[in-house]
Write an enzyme that holds these catalytic residues in place. Structure first.
Site, mmCIF file in Angstrom:
data_model
loop_
_atom_site.group_PDB
_atom_site.id
_atom_site.type_symbol
_atom_site.label_atom_id
_atom_site.label_comp_id
_atom_site.label_asym_id
_atom_site.label_seq_id
_atom_site.Cartn_x
_atom_site.Cartn_y
_atom_site.Cartn_z
ATOM 1 C CG ASN A 1 -2.100 1.134 1.504
ATOM 2 O OD1 ASN A 1 -1.625 1.661 -0.327
ATOM 3 N ND2 ASN A 1 -2.403 1.242 2.968
ATOM 4 C CE LYS B 1 0.213 3.188 4.355
ATOM 5 N NZ LYS B 1 0.406 3.628 6.386
ATOM 6 C CG HIS C 1 -5.705 1.770 5.364
ATOM 7 N ND1 HIS C 1 -5.027 2.316 5.966
ATOM 8 C CD2 HIS C 1 -4.491 0.498 5.229
ATOM 9 C CE1 HIS C 1 -4.058 2.222 6.816
ATOM 10 N NE2 HIS C 1 -3.775 1.453 5.888
ATOM 11 C CD GLU D 1 -2.564 5.405 6.355
ATOM 12 O OE1 GLU D 1 -2.975 5.619 5.383
ATOM 13 O OE2 GLU D 1 -1.761 5.321 7.273
ATOM 14 C CD GLU E 1 -3.306 -2.651 7.042
ATOM 15 O OE1 GLU E 1 -2.479 -3.047 6.762
ATOM 16 O OE2 GLU E 1 -3.392 -1.584 7.488
ATOM 17 N N GLY F 1 2.832 2.034 10.747
ATOM 18 C CA GLY F 1 4.159 3.232 10.397
ATOM 19 C C GLY F 1 4.148 3.361 11.581
ATOM 20 C CB SER G 1 5.562 -1.892 12.281
ATOM 21 O OG SER G 1 5.266 -0.864 12.094
HETATM 22 C C1 PEP Z 1 -0.779 -0.126 6.285
HETATM 23 O O1 PEP Z 1 -0.615 0.813 6.147
HETATM 24 O O2 PEP Z 1 -1.656 -0.493 6.000
HETATM 25 C C2 PEP Z 1 0.310 -0.501 6.872
HETATM 26 C C3 PEP Z 1 0.607 -1.532 7.089
HETATM 27 O O3 PEP Z 1 1.179 0.447 6.746
HETATM 28 P P1 PEP Z 1 3.312 0.087 7.651
HETATM 29 O O4 PEP Z 1 3.608 -1.203 7.548
HETATM 30 O O5 PEP Z 1 3.819 1.172 7.580
HETATM 31 O O6 PEP Z 1 3.247 0.136 9.253
#
Ligand code: PEP
Length: 248
Positions: free
Chosen positions: A13, A15, A92, A94, A164, A170, A209
């Site tokens: 992803n 973003k 998601h 976000e 998630e 992040g 992460s």
């Molecule tokens: C994500 O945005 O779905 C995500 C898991 O980000 P990160 O791997 O940076 O934690």
């Protein structure tokens, strides 16, 4: 890692990141790699879709719940299909936070994507406060139930799930393999109350992460079938090493 019956999947992803040079580098790395035992999906921002070649599966980071018409700024599933998009990330955290996407709106978008015969990657996951106050499983169940209520369990054979935890996205604060496994097993058990077969076969990704140095251990958990990768999907070497951890 024990071989799993479910085909493993890693989705990147991007973003609102990346540029034309990253598209080129990522394709070079993925085309040169031997990742035939798994599915790799890149979810770039819309302007880059047409720069990818067919060796890479494409996913969108969002979609409109409407078919077409007076919805300024939105992109429809039929438009995505013209660019060979196969997956759509929905729910998601976000988008839930930045765009106020409710469980109900997420469910209607899942329905829209299924209608077009694309695969939703449906994200669920809790904020840290929910984990701390002991209502983690109720929270995840409610997110799943909103979609189950809208499309029915049989449609989950066409859905990929992603767990998630918001506190891990992040932040560099990855869920431990045991924490990830516990929630993945809960999700599978929750679906099994309605359909054993769908629960056993659904692909459940972990996101939060994931890096090259922790992917192997996370993906080796019995109910973890790959990853949804944010930050590390912007670095072709890191992303490739995560894919290799899933390519068993
Ligand atoms: C994500 O945005 O779905 C995500 C898991 O980000 P990160 O791997 O940076 O934690």
């Amino acid at each position: 890692m024990q071989t799993k019956s479910r085909r493993q999947l890693v989705a990147g992803n991007w973003k609102m990141n990346g540029d034309k040079a990253l598209v080129e580098q990522m394709q070079k790395h993925l085309n040169a790699a031997n990742l035939e035992n798994m599915d790799v999906v890149i979810c770039p921002p819309f302007p880059y879709f047409s720069l990818f070649n067919s060796a890479v599966k494409l996913g969108s980071q969002n979609i409109s719940q409407f078919d077409s018409g007076a919805h300024t700024g939105e992109v429809s599933v039929s438009m995505l299909k013209e660019f060979d998009c196969e997956y759509v990330i929905l729910g998601h955290s976000e988008r839930r936070a930045d765009n106020f996407e409710s469980d109900e709106l997420v469910a209607s978008k899942v329905e829209q994507v299924l209608k077009a015969e694309l695969t939703p990657i449906l994200c669920v996951g809790e904020p840290e406060s929910v984990r701390e106050n002991g209502t983690l499983f109720d929270y995840i169940a409610a997110q799943l139930d909103a979609v189950l209520g809208r499309v029915g369990v049989s449609q989950f054979s066409n859905i990929v799930l992603a767990y998630e935890p918001i506190w891990a996205i992040g932040t560099g604060k990855t869920a431990s393999p045991a924490q990830a496994q516990e929630v993945h097993a809960f999700i599978r058990a929750h679906l099994a109350k309605q359909d054993d077969n769908i629960a056993a076969n659904i692909v459940i990704l972990y996101g939060g992460s994931v890096k090259g140095n922790n992917a192997q251990e996370l993906f080796s958990q019995a109910d973890v079938d790959g990853g949804l990768i944010g930050g590390a999907s912007l670095n072709p070497e890191d992303f490739l090493s995560i894919c290799q951890a899933a390519n068993q």
